[in-house]
Design an enzyme around this catalytic site. Structure first.
Site, mmCIF file in Angstrom:
data_model
loop_
_atom_site.group_PDB
_atom_site.id
_atom_site.type_symbol
_atom_site.label_atom_id
_atom_site.label_comp_id
_atom_site.label_asym_id
_atom_site.label_seq_id
_atom_site.Cartn_x
_atom_site.Cartn_y
_atom_site.Cartn_z
ATOM 1 C CE1 TYR A 1 -4.062 -9.011 -0.756
ATOM 2 C CE2 TYR A 1 -5.239 -9.822 -2.688
ATOM 3 C CZ TYR A 1 -4.077 -9.721 -1.948
ATOM 4 O OH TYR A 1 -2.930 -10.328 -2.403
ATOM 5 C CB SER B 1 -6.713 -14.992 -5.294
ATOM 6 O OG SER B 1 -6.475 -13.597 -5.291
ATOM 7 C CE LYS C 1 -1.067 -16.097 1.575
ATOM 8 N NZ LYS C 1 -0.199 -14.943 1.246
ATOM 9 C CG HIS D 1 2.005 -11.183 -0.339
ATOM 10 N ND1 HIS D 1 0.791 -11.004 0.260
ATOM 11 C CD2 HIS D 1 1.768 -11.123 -1.670
ATOM 12 C CE1 HIS D 1 -0.134 -10.817 -0.664
ATOM 13 N NE2 HIS D 1 0.432 -10.896 -1.850
ATOM 14 C CB THR E 1 -4.154 -11.088 2.508
ATOM 15 O OG1 THR E 1 -4.234 -12.388 1.901
ATOM 16 C CG2 THR E 1 -2.766 -10.526 2.262
#
Length: 348
Positions: free
Chosen positions: A156, A132, A249, A273, A182
């Site tokens: 992100y 992440s 995603k 999510h 994402t």
């Protein structure tokens, strides 16, 4: 490929020999709900609520699991299953089983060395681990602790384009094999438990500065710095600065799946999510069929959300997923310091 319900995975994870924070229970872990129950006892209420919480009323979070149970198997017997091979290939890389690790942040909330334990486990299991953007360990430490592991990096997209470029170049240099964008977080979901608990990701969770240790200045990542204007046209810029395969995603519809193909990405993770973003959307497994049909085999499709058993994995593969990814269960395993047992329990 055939997946036995009792032998989806037979893997030995490393990183499980340290003394747990709480002595291991006498009863063995035999399914994921056992890990869930033990993790809840070991973690603080605020941490547990943060990991388990969904957006809004939590309808989508619960539906992710319930939707699998509405699907029935049509078994065919008198097949030779004396030898079972769970290996597969994603983005050209071999993995031991189609069960990998989703990007989740702040693994140090579940276990002190956090993502380093996760990375060691993934390497030993020979599966993919998506790291992440908001990992609680540095990318360098994660790579150093598991240098041979297959890693993708989840991004992100930040408002500061230079910061995006620096992060992408950094993960490329560290040997990450794909970039996972994402797309379902233009803003953070309405997570009521976190609001009640007054969780502040910028202070309470000690959001890690993910700049390289070699960099002494530059912008620092914050949840508020996610770019809400990020759109399809921005993919061409991202593609221009990296040679890594790009995976999107958070896709849930055939329309967005068709646009993903049109924009030449290499994969889709069908995901809501974990129900943490927009409540009352499709369960991931319910969205899978239309996404698979829309891409027409041109790109790989994966799934996360609600996978709890070997049957769930089998259903996902039968409906067209190349691989599934686990989120919350990995954190349960970390909290119990028994990640290897957790993956093996998926077959029960």
């Amino acid at each position: 490929m055939y997946l036995s319900n009792h032998r989806v995975v037979s893997l030995a994870w490393s990183g499980c020999l340290q003394t747990p924070l709480i002595p291991a229970p006498e009863m063995p872990f035999v399914c994921l709900t056992d890990f869930q129950a033990q993790a809840r006892e070991r973690l603080s209420k605020t941490t547990w609520d943060y990991i388990e919480g969904g957006a809004g009323e939590g309808f989508t979070k619960e539906d992710n699991i319930a939707a699998f149970k509405k699907i029935r198997l049509r078994p065919r017997y008198l097949k030779d299953v004396s030898e079972v091979d769970t290996r597969t290939i994603i983005q050209g890389e071999k993995i031991s089983a189609p069960i990998c690790i989703s990007p989740t942040g702040f693994h140090c909330l579940a276990w002190p060395d956090g993502e380093m334990s996760t990375a060691r486990a993934a390497q030993a299991a020979d599966i993919c681990y998506i790291t992440s953007t908001y990992a609680s360990c540095t990318l360098e430490d994660i790579v150093a602790t598991a240098p041979r592991g297959l890693r993708w990096f989840q991004l992100y997209v930040q408002r500061d384009r230079q910061l995006n470029k620096q992060l992408i170049q950094r993960v490329e240099s560290l040997g990450f094999k794909a970039l996972v964008i994402t797309v379902d977080v233009p803003i953070t979901g309405n997570r009521r438990h976190d609001i009640r608990n007054q969780v502040d990701l910028k202070t309470n969770l000690l959001l890690k500065d993910l700049r390289s240790p070699k960099e002494s200045s530059g912008p620092c990542l914050q949840m508020s710095s996610i770019d809400p204007s990020n759109c399809w046209d921005d993919l061409s810029w991202l593609q221009s600065i990296t040679q890594l395969p790009i995976i999107l995603k958070g896709i849930l519809t055939k329309e967005d799946a068709e646009l993903a193909v049109k924009h030449n990405v290499q994969g889709i993770i069908v995901s809501n999510h974990g129900g943490r973003q927009l409540d009352e959307v499709l369960a991931s497994i319910d969205a899978l069929t239309e996404v698979v049909a829309a891409v027409k085999g041109k790109i790989e499709v994966y799934l996360d959300g609600g996978i709890r058993t070997g049957n769930d994995v089998l259903k996902s593969l039968a409906l067209g997923a190349k691989c599934v990814f686990l989120g919350r269960p990995i954190l349960w395993g970390l909290a119990c310091k028994a990640a290897g047992q957790l993956l093996r329990s998926i077959g029960t």
